[in-house]
Write an enzyme that holds these catalytic residues in place. Sequence first.
Site, PDB file in Angstrom:
ATOM      1  N   ASN A 181     -10.409  -2.391   2.460  1.00 16.24           N
ATOM      2  CA  ASN A 181     -10.112  -2.412   1.027  1.00 16.24           C
ATOM      3  C   ASN A 181     -11.391  -2.154   0.243  1.00 16.24           C
ATOM      4  O   ASN A 181     -12.477  -2.131   0.821  1.00 16.24           O
ATOM      5  CB  ASN A 181      -9.559  -3.787   0.620  1.00 16.24           C
ATOM      6  CG  ASN A 181      -8.077  -3.957   0.967  1.00 16.24           C
ATOM      7  OD1 ASN A 181      -7.350  -2.986   1.112  1.00 16.24           O
ATOM      8  ND2 ASN A 181      -7.644  -5.203   1.084  1.00 16.24           N
TER       9      ASN A 181
ATOM     10  N   HIS B 187       0.830  -1.215   0.000  1.00 11.78           N
ATOM     11  CA  HIS B 187       0.000   0.000   0.000  1.00 11.78           C
ATOM     12  C   HIS B 187       0.859   1.258   0.000  1.00 11.78           C
ATOM     13  O   HIS B 187       0.466   2.296   0.534  1.00 11.78           O
ATOM     14  CB  HIS B 187      -0.930   0.036   1.230  1.00 11.78           C
ATOM     15  CG  HIS B 187      -1.983  -1.031   1.224  1.00 11.78           C
ATOM     16  ND1 HIS B 187      -3.227  -0.861   0.672  1.00 11.78           N
ATOM     17  CD2 HIS B 187      -1.953  -2.297   1.699  1.00 11.78           C
ATOM     18  CE1 HIS B 187      -3.936  -1.982   0.823  1.00 11.78           C
ATOM     19  NE2 HIS B 187      -3.196  -2.860   1.430  1.00 11.78           N
TER      20      HIS B 187
HETATM   21 FE1  HDD Z   1      -2.790  -4.661   5.526  1.00 14.63          FE
HETATM   22  C1  HDD Z   1      -1.159  -1.698   5.286  1.00 14.63           C
HETATM   23  C2  HDD Z   1      -5.636  -3.278   4.276  1.00 14.63           C
HETATM   24  C3  HDD Z   1      -4.237  -7.742   5.428  1.00 14.63           C
HETATM   25  C4  HDD Z   1      -0.234  -5.871   7.321  1.00 14.63           C
HETATM   26  N1  HDD Z   1      -3.293  -2.878   4.878  1.00 14.63           N
HETATM   27  C5  HDD Z   1      -2.497  -1.782   4.831  1.00 14.63           C
HETATM   28  C6  HDD Z   1      -3.221  -0.669   4.289  1.00 14.63           C
HETATM   29  C7  HDD Z   1      -4.473  -1.111   4.013  1.00 14.63           C
HETATM   30  C8  HDD Z   1      -4.517  -2.484   4.394  1.00 14.63           C
HETATM   31  C9  HDD Z   1      -5.627  -0.322   3.443  1.00 14.63           C
HETATM   32  C10 HDD Z   1      -2.669   0.746   4.051  1.00 14.63           C
HETATM   33  C11 HDD Z   1      -2.981   1.616   5.227  1.00 14.63           C
HETATM   34  C12 HDD Z   1      -2.474   3.026   4.936  1.00 14.63           C
HETATM   35  O1  HDD Z   1      -3.060   3.641   4.012  1.00 14.63           O
HETATM   36  O2  HDD Z   1      -1.521   3.454   5.574  1.00 14.63           O
HETATM   37  N2  HDD Z   1      -4.542  -5.371   4.892  1.00 14.63           N
HETATM   38  C13 HDD Z   1      -5.631  -4.641   4.539  1.00 14.63           C
HETATM   39  C14 HDD Z   1      -6.802  -5.488   4.444  1.00 14.63           C
HETATM   40  C15 HDD Z   1      -6.402  -6.726   4.749  1.00 14.63           C
HETATM   41  C16 HDD Z   1      -4.987  -6.658   5.048  1.00 14.63           C
HETATM   42  C17 HDD Z   1      -8.196  -5.013   4.094  1.00 14.63           C
HETATM   43  C18 HDD Z   1      -7.177  -8.000   4.809  1.00 14.63           C
HETATM   44  C19 HDD Z   1      -8.371  -8.070   5.374  1.00 14.63           C
HETATM   45  N3  HDD Z   1      -2.331  -6.463   6.217  1.00 14.63           N
HETATM   46  C20 HDD Z   1      -3.044  -7.620   6.096  1.00 14.63           C
HETATM   47  C21 HDD Z   1      -2.415  -8.700   6.806  1.00 14.63           C
HETATM   48  C22 HDD Z   1      -1.279  -8.160   7.353  1.00 14.63           C
HETATM   49  C23 HDD Z   1      -1.260  -6.771   6.972  1.00 14.63           C
HETATM   50  C24 HDD Z   1      -2.929 -10.115   6.896  1.00 14.63           C
HETATM   51  C25 HDD Z   1      -0.206  -8.787   8.181  1.00 14.63           C
HETATM   52  C26 HDD Z   1      -0.307  -9.920   8.803  1.00 14.63           C
HETATM   53  N4  HDD Z   1      -1.019  -3.957   6.091  1.00 14.63           N
HETATM   54  C27 HDD Z   1      -0.116  -4.638   6.855  1.00 14.63           C
HETATM   55  C28 HDD Z   1       1.104  -3.813   7.188  1.00 14.63           C
HETATM   56  C29 HDD Z   1       0.796  -2.496   6.515  1.00 14.63           C
HETATM   57  C30 HDD Z   1      -0.557  -2.707   5.890  1.00 14.63           C
HETATM   58  C31 HDD Z   1       2.373  -4.483   6.734  1.00 14.63           C
HETATM   59  C32 HDD Z   1       1.861  -2.014   5.573  1.00 14.63           C
HETATM   60  C33 HDD Z   1       1.914  -0.519   5.799  1.00 14.63           C
HETATM   61  C34 HDD Z   1       1.183  -0.311   7.030  1.00 14.63           C
HETATM   62  O3  HDD Z   1       0.699  -1.485   7.511  1.00 14.63           O
HETATM   63  O4  HDD Z   1       1.011   0.746   7.588  1.00 14.63           O
HETATM   64  O5  HDD Z   1       1.192  -3.652   8.568  1.00 14.63           O
END
Ligand code: HDD
Length: 712
Positions: free
Chosen positions: A159, A85
């Site tokens: 999402n 993202h």
């Molecule tokens: Fe995630 C960012 C949405 C599964 C770990 N995720 C991130 C962002 C969105 C989502 C919208 C961007 C937020 C922003 O704009 O700063 N992610 C989802 C959705 C998921 C999902 C809807 C499934 C239902 N995510 C998911 C899982 C994991 C993560 C299963 C880890 C086990 N997501 C992250 C992260 C991020 C992230 C690595 C990367 C950047 C951040 O967090 O800030 O922690």
Amino acid sequence: MSLTAALKEKVTAVAETKKIADLQRDIIKQENYLTSDLGVKVSDTDNWLKVSDGKTSGPSLLEDHIAREKIHRFDHERIPERVVHARGAGAHGYFKVHNDVAKKYTFAPVLTDPSRTTPTFVRFSTVQGSRGSADTVRDVRGFAVKFYTEEGNWDIVGNDIPVFFIQDAMKFPDIVHAVKPEPHNEVPTGQSAHNNFWDFAGLQPESAHMIMWVMSDRGIPRSYRMMQGFGVNTYTLINEKGERFFVKFHWLPELGVHSFVWDEALKICGQDPDFHRKDLEEAITNGAFPKWHFGIQAIPEAREHDFDFDILDATKVWPEELVPLEIVGEMVLNRTVDEYFPEVEQVAFCTSHVVPGIGFSDDPLLQGRNFSYFDTQVSRLGINWQELPINRPVCPVMNYQRDGKMRHKIHQGTINYWPNRAEQFRPVSPKDGGYAEYPEGVAGMKARMRGEKFKEHFNHAQLFYNSLAEYERQHLINAISFELSHCDDPVVYESYIKVLHNVDLNLAKQVKINVGGSDVDSKEPARDNHGKSTPTLSQLYYAPKEPTIKSRRIAILVADGFDLAQVEGLRAAIKAGMATSWIIGPRRGWIYPEDVDVGSKMRGVWADHHFEGQRSTLFDAFIVPDGRKSAETLAENGRTIHWIREAFGHCKAIGAIGEGVSFLREAVMLPGIEYNTKLDSDEVVTSFGVVTVGKVSTSTLAADTLKIAEGE
Ligand code: HDD
């Protein structure tokens, strides 16, 4: 007394940081001079301090603390981008509930108090691409909402698709590694069309349902403002009686759900990589504030096991026939950011940020997410990221968390622990608003496993596929064919065609033919398609209640000799519809109306762009107004003809009046469109809102029935 003098006086008195910051801001507005980061006025920011004989410049001096500071700051401007993202856009807004529907399920005032207006910040994003990648790629779109509530920050990190690729958070590093650029050559950027991703998908059939969504038109949204949002995971709500409900969160766009066609999305990636970012900013700046209705689906605890799927499985939807969607409130985005980095790049969301009345479920994906987000913010922003202005709660923050890099808050007194003799910052009982976990009964042994119902992976993929309109399905088949044709390893595309056999036989067959797959051996007969469908999964279901051209971009094609009065009438009608009109001509500059000499003082309209400058892909519709000379000039220009034909192929609404009609019929020769609709000029404009999708063109794209005015 001058503000500077007032500041001097304040500095000696004990004044909170805020008053000083406000005064500094006022001074900057008033005085507007250059300083170093430490407030020292700077006389020259263009020349490094050197040794000189007055004529030639000798060695630059390390002594130059002003130049060194400037270069130091520049060297350290970049922070780690989000691991997924990374590419995004954000805006400020507000959330309001407009009924007491949610009172049945929760006591959280943000969801139950209609007198409240809760500030929000939303960040939209793609997933696969890096921070500098294009907006209109085929991908999932992040839809993260931060509510600055009076009880603390609440984040719904969602999402634009209601389900996810995986069921257990432990698989997230694998799916991200598989979809991100391959390790040996860092290819592809902003695409999933490569061996690794489809290899993983073929071996992880739980992803089948999500892949149907991403490969459908949902994967190429026209605008962040025209897509749904979903919390995806199963959360819980707790009401005043202490009863718990499983819940899913939904955002429904007032403008409806609209997508590009693939050819258009591909081209915009090159013509305007920032299309979605600019689209969001343009709409808010023009006062066409995007609005979403907020809905919840709720399941009482006692009904948790009433379904043929596990309600804690993030790869499954809750069909609305089984669990009705109840509209609770709305969110409006009405303010663009002042500065991208401190607001959009530094905003930090966590699924674990909830407020009293809202809780978690044992959804294994949510459980893992609740660990990951806080962890990732620390590596991106440092341990005190929640003190950054964009992340700071609006309510008081009082606790004993201290120190760490970049600490902003200054505490007074000697107490930084609990319990303490001063009874300072004492914990608050749930009845006084303290967060209380729901007393969920848990029992069992430790095991690495998934619930029985998690093992079924295709029912909902079939439900989604069956629920699409015919042309949506064709787009999905084309999309998967595009993706797998970029996989050159037969193991990969053969394996995924087998997966498709479990969704729909025709789907599998068409893709197999397109990508050169072999016949699936009869030993593995396809799984019968259960044939069930539900209207709420097709994006057609979300067409706006009232047709509207609000926030749409409408081009008016003119050359010298056009009908000025008509164009001015059209522009007024478009503006009244809260859309924007753009004049496109053979050059950027003045275009002269009929009966006026080119170059004369009596000017016509200023063309915003010439045909090379802005292609039809960047507009939702266009009109060719009357004016014989103008129509003749347009007809001589091959770029114009291509411009229009491309718009037609992309299902754009096309309007034409008088000579504009003959130009379309004789010069552009669009296949098989109706020329007999009698519309006058402002009807042509409003007709854009009611453009119907019809079987007009033979191409795979269902072209809109085109509203063409026959004469005035
Ligand atoms: Fe995630 C960012 C949405 C599964 C770990 N995720 C991130 C962002 C969105 C989502 C919208 C961007 C937020 C922003 O704009 O700063 N992610 C989802 C959705 C998921 C999902 C809807 C499934 C239902 N995510 C998911 C899982 C994991 C993560 C299963 C880890 C086990 N997501 C992250 C992260 C991020 C992230 C690595 C990367 C950047 C951040 O967090 O800030 O922690």
